[in-house]
Design a protein around this motif. Structure first.
Motif, short mmCIF file in Angstrom:
data_model
loop_
_atom_site.label_atom_id
_atom_site.label_comp_id
_atom_site.label_asym_id
_atom_site.label_seq_id
_atom_site.Cartn_x
_atom_site.Cartn_y
_atom_site.Cartn_z
N VAL A 1 15.54 -3.02 59.14
CA VAL A 1 16.91 -3.28 59.58
C VAL A 1 16.85 -4.05 60.89
O VAL A 1 15.79 -4.10 61.55
CB VAL A 1 17.70 -1.96 59.78
N PRO A 2 17.95 -4.66 61.31
CA PRO A 2 17.96 -5.35 62.60
C PRO A 2 17.63 -4.37 63.74
O PRO A 2 17.87 -3.16 63.62
CB PRO A 2 19.39 -5.88 62.71
N PRO A 3 17.11 -4.89 64.84
CA PRO A 3 16.72 -4.01 65.96
C PRO A 3 17.81 -3.05 66.42
O PRO A 3 17.53 -1.90 66.78
CB PRO A 3 16.35 -5.01 67.06
N PHE A 4 19.08 -3.49 66.40
CA PHE A 4 20.15 -2.62 66.90
C PHE A 4 20.43 -1.42 65.99
O PHE A 4 21.15 -0.50 66.37
CB PHE A 4 21.44 -3.43 67.14
N LEU A 5 19.82 -1.41 64.78
CA LEU A 5 20.03 -0.29 63.85
C LEU A 5 18.79 0.57 63.66
O LEU A 5 18.85 1.57 62.95
CB LEU A 5 20.49 -0.82 62.49
N ARG A 6 17.69 0.21 64.28
CA ARG A 6 16.45 0.97 64.07
C ARG A 6 16.60 2.41 64.54
O ARG A 6 17.09 2.68 65.63
CB ARG A 6 15.30 0.30 64.82
N GLY A 7 16.18 3.34 63.67
CA GLY A 7 16.22 4.75 64.01
C GLY A 7 17.59 5.39 63.89
O GLY A 7 17.75 6.56 64.21
N LYS A 8 18.58 4.65 63.38
CA LYS A 8 19.93 5.18 63.29
C LYS A 8 20.30 5.62 61.87
O LYS A 8 21.44 6.05 61.63
CB LYS A 8 20.94 4.16 63.81
N GLY A 9 19.38 5.47 60.94
CA GLY A 9 19.64 5.92 59.58
C GLY A 9 20.70 5.12 58.86
O GLY A 9 21.37 5.64 57.95
N SER A 10 20.86 3.87 59.24
CA SER A 10 21.89 3.03 58.62
C SER A 10 21.26 1.75 58.11
O SER A 10 20.31 1.22 58.70
CB SER A 10 22.99 2.69 59.64
#
Length: 244
Positions: free
Chosen positions: A47-56
């Motif tokens: 996923v794009p960096p701004f979504l990493r680790g957010k489960g989206s």
């Protein structure tokens, strides 16, 4: 009389061929009249960096025209080293439209890119791209569910897009190039199958137009979108029919 001879509320013929790209997780070649767009869905475990680790997850799009998709050859944007403002605007529109009916949390940390490549342009390429991209995305999600990568279908509904305009023949549905290039007003409606609005782009090319004229265009758009939703479902049904 319209240049094509169509009635005011008549769509051009709609054909959606699935599985056109043999390597993509989902693909659809959509033909609306003489406009043809190849839409492919590619799944990546990132996923794009701004979504990493957010489960989206994320759904994005890229759009482009082949050099001879139009009457005169256009230079490849890659040769120029940058995308035009029009290209960026259209691919952002496609991405927003698809995300509007996608449960990103249900995707997990997957990214799906919709590539929309215009093979032949005769008006309405952004609308055809959105409509065909939904089919490609639905097929990709179907494959992920069948392979148990996803537990359920992340789509919440259908989305499709259609153009309408005010011309010398009055308010008309599904503009081809001859109409689009001379229209007094040009509109693009992105609608969901449950009668909601995703996005509307409406521009007067000269004299401002009245609210009543807009309402007429909106009524035509709902009618045309209904035909597109049916074509999408028919394409999915054909693609997912069990083979014997």
């Amino acid at each position: 009389m319209r240049p094509s001879g169509r009635q005011a509320g008549q769509m051009r013929p709609i054909v959606i061929e699935t599985g056109f790209s043999r390597h993509a997780e989902g693909s659809a070649l959509i033909r609306i009249g003489n406009t043809e767009v190849l839409c492919t869905a590619s799944v990546e475990n990132r996923v794009p960096p701004f979504l990493r680790g957010k489960g989206s997850g994320w759904v994005t799009a890229e759009y482009g025209m082949l050099p001879r998709a139009t009457h005169a050859r256009g230079n490849r944007e890659a040769a120029k080293g940058k995308q035009s403002g029009r290209t960026q605007e259209i691919q952002r529109l496609i991405g927003r439209s698809l995300r509007a009916v996608t449960d990103l949390k249900a995707m997990g940390e997957l990214c799906i890119t919709l590539d929309c490549d215009v093979l032949n342009a005769d008006g309405g390429t952004r609308c055809a791209s959105i409509t065909g991209a939904w089919v490609a995305l639905r097929l990709a999600f179907g494959k992920l569910v069948a392979n148990r990568v996803l537990q359920r279908m992340p789509l919440s509904g259908q989305v499709a897009a259609v153009s309408c305009g005010l011309t010398s023949a009055g308010a008309v549905l599904d503009l081809d190039y001859a109409e689009d290039s001379t229209a007094l007003a040009d509109t693009n409606f992105v609608l969901s199958a449950d009668h909601r609005i995703v996005e509307i782009q409406a521009t007067a090319e000269g004299t401002p137009f009245a609210e009543d004229a807009f309402n007429t265009l909106f009524t035509l758009a709902r009618q045309g979108a209904g035909e597109l939703f049916t074509a999408q479902l028919n394409a999915i049904h054909t693609a997912e029919q069990p083979t014997t």
